[in-house]
Design an enzyme around this catalytic site. Sequence first.
Site, PDB file in Angstrom:
ATOM      1  N   GLU A 167       5.174  -1.005   4.551  1.00 35.78           N
ATOM      2  CA  GLU A 167       3.883  -1.302   4.783  1.00 35.78           C
ATOM      3  C   GLU A 167       3.584  -2.724   4.009  1.00 35.78           C
ATOM      4  O   GLU A 167       3.997  -2.757   3.118  1.00 35.78           O
ATOM      5  CB  GLU A 167       2.729  -0.073   4.348  1.00 35.78           C
ATOM      6  CG  GLU A 167       3.051   1.031   5.367  1.00 35.78           C
ATOM      7  CD  GLU A 167       2.303   2.235   4.681  1.00 35.78           C
ATOM      8  OE1 GLU A 167       1.445   1.886   3.712  1.00 35.78           O
ATOM      9  OE2 GLU A 167       2.189   3.280   5.392  1.00 35.78           O
TER      10      GLU A 167
ATOM     11  N   GLU B 268     -21.473 -14.050  -1.171  1.00 38.18           N
ATOM     12  CA  GLU B 268     -20.147 -13.289  -1.150  1.00 38.18           C
ATOM     13  C   GLU B 268     -20.019 -12.065  -2.408  1.00 38.18           C
ATOM     14  O   GLU B 268     -18.879 -11.556  -2.641  1.00 38.18           O
ATOM     15  CB  GLU B 268     -18.973 -14.164  -1.392  1.00 38.18           C
ATOM     16  CG  GLU B 268     -18.748 -15.211  -0.193  1.00 38.18           C
ATOM     17  CD  GLU B 268     -17.644 -16.262  -0.645  1.00 38.18           C
ATOM     18  OE1 GLU B 268     -16.933 -16.136  -1.588  1.00 38.18           O
ATOM     19  OE2 GLU B 268     -17.839 -17.367   0.127  1.00 38.18           O
TER      20      GLU B 268
ATOM     21  N   PRO C  81       5.148  -9.877  -3.645  1.00 39.55           N
ATOM     22  CA  PRO C  81       5.736 -10.076  -2.475  1.00 39.55           C
ATOM     23  C   PRO C  81       6.478  -8.643  -1.972  1.00 39.55           C
ATOM     24  O   PRO C  81       6.978  -8.504  -0.634  1.00 39.55           O
ATOM     25  CB  PRO C  81       7.040 -10.929  -2.774  1.00 39.55           C
ATOM     26  CG  PRO C  81       7.188 -11.076  -4.165  1.00 39.55           C
ATOM     27  CD  PRO C  81       5.896 -10.666  -4.700  1.00 39.55           C
TER      28      PRO C  81
END
Length: 376
Positions: free
Chosen positions: A218, A330, A301
């Site tokens: 995932e 935001e 990563p």
Amino acid sequence: MTDIFVFGTLRHLPLLEIVLGRSWEGTPQEAVLLDHRCLCVANEIYPALRNEVGATAKGLLLANLTATEIERLNFYEGPFDYALTSASVRVGDEIKTAQVYKPQSPLQVIDVEWSLNDWAQAHSSVTEIAAKDVMAMFGRQSLEQLGRRMEAIRARASSALRAGNSSSTAGDPRFLPGQGDVEIVQRTTPHAGFFTVEEVALRHRTFDGGLSPAIHREAFVAVDVVTVLPFDPVRNRVLLVEQFRVGPLVRGDTNPWSLEAVAGRIDAGETPEEAAFREAREEANLDIRKLVPLSPCYTTPGAVTEYLYPFIGITDLPDGCAGLGGAQDEGEDIRAHLIEMDEFRAFISNGVLENSPLILSGLWLLLNHQQLTSIP
């Protein structure tokens, strides 16, 4: 059957095929929309129509579309606040009535003809990537949900385009993959909100020359980001920003307020440098004189797509310049801190800083700050 006249970006056949969900057999029928011009929209890459008696706008007439294909077109155009309305088109010498997408709210149109060729050269690749993400949500999300995600989708497409244009650096010892070295067995998107989660089943080349068994992973899909560590080489100080972060909160951290470098995502159509200048103004009210680029990198990563472009930002940091900032639309609530270099060194050594991009940029700055004193 409803005939639909499309103009602008949907004249680009690869994009049209993504939206319709099929390859187009033959060549779409060229047509012109009567009494309209196709003009540029301010600060956008797509065009809009303007009524003008005697003018024509080039496009394609799509006939014999299925109900599903019309629904797919409506889904793609919906987030741009476009809806179908009747108009007259000319195909050869014949005048026909067709449906055309027009904005429901006024757009800031400028008196410059929109060029399909210019758009295709500059923007077709990123638009096609974004369109694939949009159409993957067809039948799974409402137009309202899709509309809330459009900015993130476009930014994600820009990130994917930069990733696809990356190349190996001389001396890189890593395995250099070729065709067939990664086999995607299945790819699904179980969650698509502001961020996206993708599930992938894959096989990859192993170091002994074989292929791995099918593995399931995932990935948290984020966009490319920048960080800027503002540094004043004359006063020998940096500026840090502090804000609430949900990651530490969900982890269970007793203090979810974080000291960081100025940071933010790279919006669609921006370069990393443009994003860095913008974020410094939004978060810290700073005008950066010069950006010193550091090595870009993945932050996590193993499971996150986020790719970081870090910079040292050369600027003036006088007493009193550290205040409150952030883009309120935001939800940002930011406080700035002026930190002298000796104190900054102690923060890194003593574990006060828990933000890895800031620590990495800070270590680089501690090693190299003296050579930055000559930068005007």
